[in-house]
Scaffold this motif. Structure first.
Motif, PDB file in Angstrom:
ATOM      1  N   VAL A  15      56.020 -90.490-104.950  1.00  0.00           N
ATOM      2  CA  VAL A  15      54.671 -91.049-105.112  1.00  0.00           C
ATOM      3  C   VAL A  15      54.486 -91.557-106.548  1.00  0.00           C
ATOM      4  CG1 VAL A  15      52.207 -90.506-105.017  1.00  0.00           C
ATOM      5  CG2 VAL A  15      53.779 -89.453-103.370  1.00  0.00           C
ATOM      6  N   ALA A  63      56.788 -94.664-107.518  1.00  0.00           N
ATOM      7  CA  ALA A  63      56.278 -95.950-107.029  1.00  0.00           C
ATOM      8  C   ALA A  63      55.118 -96.426-107.895  1.00  0.00           C
ATOM      9  CB  ALA A  63      55.838 -95.812-105.571  1.00  0.00           C
ATOM     10  N   LYS A  64      54.261 -95.490-108.277  1.00  0.00           N
ATOM     11  CA  LYS A  64      53.111 -95.845-109.124  1.00  0.00           C
ATOM     12  C   LYS A  64      53.588 -96.240-110.537  1.00  0.00           C
ATOM     13  CE  LYS A  64      49.043 -95.937-111.026  1.00  0.00           C
ATOM     14  NZ  LYS A  64      48.419 -97.260-110.992  1.00  0.00           N
ATOM     15  N   GLU A  94      54.723 -99.759-111.579  1.00  0.00           N
ATOM     16  CA  GLU A  94      53.732-100.805-111.863  1.00  0.00           C
ATOM     17  C   GLU A  94      53.552-101.006-113.357  1.00  0.00           C
ATOM     18  OE1 GLU A  94      50.423-100.993-108.410  1.00  0.00           O
ATOM     19  OE2 GLU A  94      50.306 -99.292-109.748  1.00  0.00           O
ATOM     20  N   LYS A 128      47.044 -90.294-111.094  1.00  0.00           N
ATOM     21  CA  LYS A 128      48.504 -90.327-110.995  1.00  0.00           C
ATOM     22  C   LYS A 128      49.128 -90.381-112.387  1.00  0.00           C
ATOM     23  CE  LYS A 128      49.375 -91.463-106.317  1.00  0.00           C
ATOM     24  NZ  LYS A 128      48.075 -91.807-105.755  1.00  0.00           N
ATOM     25  N   LYS A 160      54.495 -97.932-102.319  1.00  0.00           N
ATOM     26  CA  LYS A 160      53.310 -97.080-102.439  1.00  0.00           C
ATOM     27  C   LYS A 160      52.753 -96.746-101.056  1.00  0.00           C
ATOM     28  CE  LYS A 160      50.300 -98.001-105.722  1.00  0.00           C
ATOM     29  NZ  LYS A 160      49.448 -98.834-106.616  1.00  0.00           N
ATOM     30  N   ARG A 161      52.730 -97.748-100.193  1.00  0.00           N
ATOM     31  CA  ARG A 161      52.240 -97.517 -98.826  1.00  0.00           C
ATOM     32  C   ARG A 161      53.168 -96.526 -98.112  1.00  0.00           C
ATOM     33  NH1 ARG A 161      53.420-100.508 -94.544  1.00  0.00           N
ATOM     34  NH2 ARG A 161      54.332-102.127 -95.842  1.00  0.00           N
ATOM     35  N   THR A 165      54.806 -94.119 -99.345  1.00  0.00           N
ATOM     36  CA  THR A 165      54.721 -92.725 -99.787  1.00  0.00           C
ATOM     37  C   THR A 165      53.372 -92.079 -99.484  1.00  0.00           C
ATOM     38  OG1 THR A 165      54.033 -93.482-101.976  1.00  0.00           O
ATOM     39  CG2 THR A 165      56.385 -93.036-101.667  1.00  0.00           C
ATOM     40  N   GLU A 166      52.422 -92.871 -99.004  1.00  0.00           N
ATOM     41  CA  GLU A 166      51.081 -92.316 -98.764  1.00  0.00           C
ATOM     42  C   GLU A 166      51.107 -91.160 -97.769  1.00  0.00           C
ATOM     43  OE1 GLU A 166      48.567 -95.527 -97.619  1.00  0.00           O
ATOM     44  OE2 GLU A 166      48.486 -96.348 -99.652  1.00  0.00           O
TER      45      GLU A 166
END
Lengths: 471, 59
Positions: free
Chosen positions: A177, A180-181, A184, A323, A401-402, A404-405
């Protein structure tokens, strides 16, 4: 299979990777984890539970809860078998643990408890504004109540209440999670990683030496006691105390005794430090996040404190600031865990060659390796893979990101199981048990006298001015 | 890390603690404590400089 492979650490990595892999199937169009239950803030109990994916809306919230429970009990019972425990016995105890933890989690999401003033639903005129993370605190307090008022019940739960397993599996999932964040904003991520590493090097070098000196000179502890005490109080609690004990070849009973106090003080830190951080540092969330990693002992308590303090600053669970704070606490704590191995080798060499000279001066590499917290490899793998994938292909970040939601739903469940398990394992009466006064006193003097304050200063030096990027 | 399998009772812990004998600090221990603190102080400046020079953060 080698015995050191059959550990909670390895099991945590397997569980975390399994959940991340299942979650990522969504990228290929297969919604494999969409049935997992997600808890929402609620005023109407019927709206508390929903499936993680709208594609499973027909399952309803209670159906998703049952599906999640069945998945966890199957996977974790297999895990119990992997650890050579009795799966049937584990399953029975885990069932009740799950029900209790989940009930705390859901109650904590009630709007009167959780809703912040700007997010109160119609008809709710007041609220405590504790955010959904109140569920974690309820789980901790519930576990503490059972553990201390009904110690036999806590003992019964022991087979299933495994805080280290739950938190480490959650952290391996969190790696994906956060990775992925982090992709960015690579510049800030690199800064957090380096500054986290720098902060823990400083903390190790200063904390350990001071606690060791005080234990030896002021409290008159022997070398065999002082080294595990210094590691337990100053660095990372149970893991550090036990690894240090192995490094200096202390009798096993010594780090075990130290560890029993570490857990009690970790709970006190969990309850006090997040609120204190928010009060002392209202405009410095990243300093607060780093502080939790540097000051709160044991993995479970530190990661959990990071989660709570992030909620104080950013009540909205979707706020990106959360995050960034979680990445900071996690980075600091994982580097601390890695450094336990480095420090153990340093101590082992000094003890073998200078203090407790042994024939041949060989270092206990195997003992150190066996006690090294190996889940950090799982975290490094998931964080690194998602971070570098996102870096290599920025257009894929949204998909990552999607993806790992849904895994993050399980991370939250592992966290709440950790809170209740920590509470169950904490016997606060040890603080005033006859004969333990000296041990408790050196802990109090060191921890509250300078460890947490030096940790605050180090965190401020390295994280002051680092933006969390929240709303 | 695996949780310790056998935790000693409070009485056993108290007995162990009562038997702890003070030992003088050896030169190696003094070197370890002093070296650790000195290295910490020296690295503090270096690490802060590297942080701010090579890993700056915006506001």
């Amino acid at each position: 299979m080698k015995s050191w492979l059959r550990t909670e650490d390895i099991l945590a990595v397997i569980l975390g990777l399994l959940i991340v892999a299942m979650s990522l199937c969504s990228l290929a169009g297969a919604n494999v984890l969409g049935w997992a239950v997600s808890v929402k803030e609620w005023a109407d109990p019927a709206k508390a539970l929903v499936p993680a994916s709208s594609a499973y809306a027909g399952l309803t919230g209670p159906g998703a809860l049952v599906a999640t429970f069945v998945f966890l009990i199957v996977v974790l019972s297999a895990g119990a078998k992997f650890l050579c425990s009795d799966p049937a016995r584990f399953a029975g105890r885990f069932s009740l643990l799950f029900v209790f933890a989940f009930a705390c989690w859901v109650i904590g999401h009630n709007s009167y408890i959780a809703a912040t003033p700007n997010r109160r639903p119609p008809g709710v005129g007041w609220s405590l504004g504790l955010t959904g993370e109140a569920g974690y605190l309820l789980a901790l307090l519930g576990g503490l109540a059972i553990g201390n008022l009904f110690p036999r019940v806590a003992t019964w739960f022991k087979e299933a209440a495994r805080p280290e397993l739950f938190i480490k599996a959650g952290i391996v999932v969190y790696g994906a999670v956060l990775g992925a964040k982090a992709a960015e904003e690579a510049g800030r991520t690199h800064a957090i990683l380096f500054r986290g590493l720098a902060a823990i090097i400083e903390a190790y070098l200063i904390y350990w030496a001071l606690v060791y000196l005080i234990a030896r000179k002021v409290f008159g502890f022997s070398r065999e006691w002082s080294a595990p005490l210094a590691s337990g109080i100053s660095i990372c609690g149970v893991t550090a105390a036990i690894t240090t004990g192995a490094a200096i070849r202390a009798r096993p009973v010594v780090p075990v005794m130290v560890s029993s106090l570490v857990v009690v003080f970790a709970v006190i830190e969990m309850l006090v430090l997040p609120g204190l951080a928010h009060w002392l540092l209202p405009n410095d969330p990243m300093v607060a996040a780093g502080w939790m990693g540097l000051a709160v002992k044991t993995d479970g308590a530190a990661f959990s404190s990071g989660e709570i303090v992030a909620a104080f600053y950013f009540p909205d669970p979707a706020d990106p600031g959360r995050k960034a704070m979680a990445l900071t606490t996690t980075t600091v704590k994982v580097f601390i865990d890695v450094f336990i191995g480095v420090w153990a080798v340093v101590l082992s060499a000094i003890w073998s060659w200078k203090i407790d000279k042994r024939e041949g001066g060989k270092l206990p590499w195997r003992e150190i390796w066996e006690r090294f917290p190996k889940f950090v490899f799982g975290y490094a793998l998931t964080f690194g893979a998602f971070f570098f994938l996102g870096q290599a292909s920025p257009e894929s970040i949204a998909d990552l990101k999607r993806g790992t939601e849904q895994a993050d739903v399980f991370r939250r469940i592992f966290f709440v199981l950790t809170f209740v398990s920590i509470g169950l394992a904490t016997n606060v009466r040890r603080l005033w048990a006859e004969g333990l006064g000296k041990l408790a006193l050196v802990y109090v003097v060191s921890l509250f006298g300078f460890v947490i304050w030096i940790g605050l200063a180090i965190s401020w030096l390295f994280f002051h001015g680092v933006p969390a990027g929240g709303r | 890390m695996e949780p310790p399998l056998v935790r000693p009772s409070d009485a056993e812990t108290a007995r162990e603690l009562a038997n702890v004998v003070a030992e003088p600090l050896l030169p190696a221990e003094k070197w370890l404590i002093g070296g650790s603190l000195a290295l910490g102080a020296a690295l503090l400046g270096l690490l802060l400089w590297i942080s701010r020079t090579y890993f700056p953060v915006g506001s």
